[in-house]
Write a protein that holds these residues in place. Structure first.
Motif, PDB file in Angstrom:
ATOM      1  N   UNK A  30       0.874  -1.160   0.000  1.00  0.00           N
ATOM      2  CA  UNK A  30       0.000   0.000   0.000  1.00  0.00           C
ATOM      3  C   UNK A  30       0.914   1.213   0.000  1.00  0.00           C
ATOM      4  N   UNK A  31       0.760   2.107  -0.975  1.00  0.00           N
ATOM      5  CA  UNK A  31       1.685   3.225  -1.144  1.00  0.00           C
ATOM      6  C   UNK A  31       0.970   4.553  -1.020  1.00  0.00           C
ATOM      7  N   UNK A  79      -3.886   6.991  -0.581  1.00  0.00           N
ATOM      8  CA  UNK A  79      -3.635   8.330  -0.047  1.00  0.00           C
ATOM      9  C   UNK A  79      -3.946   8.435   1.431  1.00  0.00           C
ATOM     10  N   UNK A  80      -4.805   7.564   1.964  1.00  0.00           N
ATOM     11  CA  UNK A  80      -5.196   7.655   3.368  1.00  0.00           C
ATOM     12  C   UNK A  80      -4.049   7.354   4.329  1.00  0.00           C
ATOM     13  N   UNK A  81      -2.928   6.840   3.813  1.00  0.00           N
ATOM     14  CA  UNK A  81      -1.767   6.620   4.677  1.00  0.00           C
ATOM     15  C   UNK A  81      -1.197   7.940   5.201  1.00  0.00           C
ATOM     16  N   UNK A  82      -1.545   9.036   4.532  1.00  0.00           N
ATOM     17  CA  UNK A  82      -1.072  10.352   4.967  1.00  0.00           C
ATOM     18  C   UNK A  82      -2.138  11.106   5.760  1.00  0.00           C
ATOM     19  N   UNK A  83      -3.083  10.394   6.335  1.00  0.00           N
ATOM     20  CA  UNK A  83      -4.131  11.028   7.129  1.00  0.00           C
ATOM     21  C   UNK A  83      -3.554  11.647   8.393  1.00  0.00           C
ATOM     22  N   UNK A  84      -3.990  12.853   8.683  1.00  0.00           N
ATOM     23  CA  UNK A  84      -3.655  13.495   9.945  1.00  0.00           C
ATOM     24  C   UNK A  84      -4.879  13.386  10.842  1.00  0.00           C
ATOM     25  N   UNK A  85      -4.678  12.867  12.049  1.00  0.00           N
ATOM     26  CA  UNK A  85      -5.802  12.653  12.967  1.00  0.00           C
ATOM     27  C   UNK A  85      -5.637  13.453  14.257  1.00  0.00           C
TER      28      UNK A  85
END
Length: 150
Positions: A30-31, A79-85
């Motif tokens: 997953x990238x 793209x969700x790997x770069x989610x800020x929570x």
């Protein structure tokens, strides 16, 4: 770039409810691509992945790479790997690269990975609705961030 590697005995992706692409023993990757990523991230990450010793040797010790096993790769953009929570309950994807930047980098990464493996890889479709199914072998899951090289 953030990559989530999952060692699998098999995996497949269903794209837009129509097309299925499959692999056997190997890696699902997953990238996630961010605005700051470039050719250096691609080169470093593709080499790191293919040489990562996460496959068992004859003694069942994780001491071999995907190259040693001539394994397959299924590459999926995420793209969700770069989610800020940090704030609230709705993730922000502000760090994720826009498609006009991410798509060329995703394609270049796929080509670099294929070149390092010396064989074709299987990919999802950038921006499509994808359903990924896999059998995680081990389970083995590794997260690599190209911005944390040191």
């Amino acid at each position: 770039m953030i990559a989530v590697l999952q060692r699998v005995s098999q995996a497949e992706v269903l794209i837009n409810g129509k097309e299925t692409r499959k692999i056997g023993l190997g890696l699902v990757i997953l990238l996630g691509i961010e605005e700051a990523d470039d050719a250096r991230d691609i080169e470093w990450l593709s080499k790191k992945i293919v040489n990562m010793r996460i496959f068992p040797d004859e003694k069942e010790v994780m001491n071999e790479s995907i190259l040693d096993h001539y394994g397959d790769v299924l590459l999926i953009s995420q793209f969700t790997l770069h989610a800020s929570t940090k704030k609230g309950n709705r993730p922000s994807y502000i760090k994720a690269a826009k498609p006009e930047i991410a798509i060329p980098l995703y394609e270049k990464f796929g080509k670099a990975l294929s070149s390092e493996l010396k064989k074709a890889i299987v990919t999802g479709e950038f921006g499509a609705d994808m359903k990924v199914s896999l059998t995680n072998d081990g389970p083995v899951t590794i997260i690599i961030d190209s911005k944390n090289r040191v």
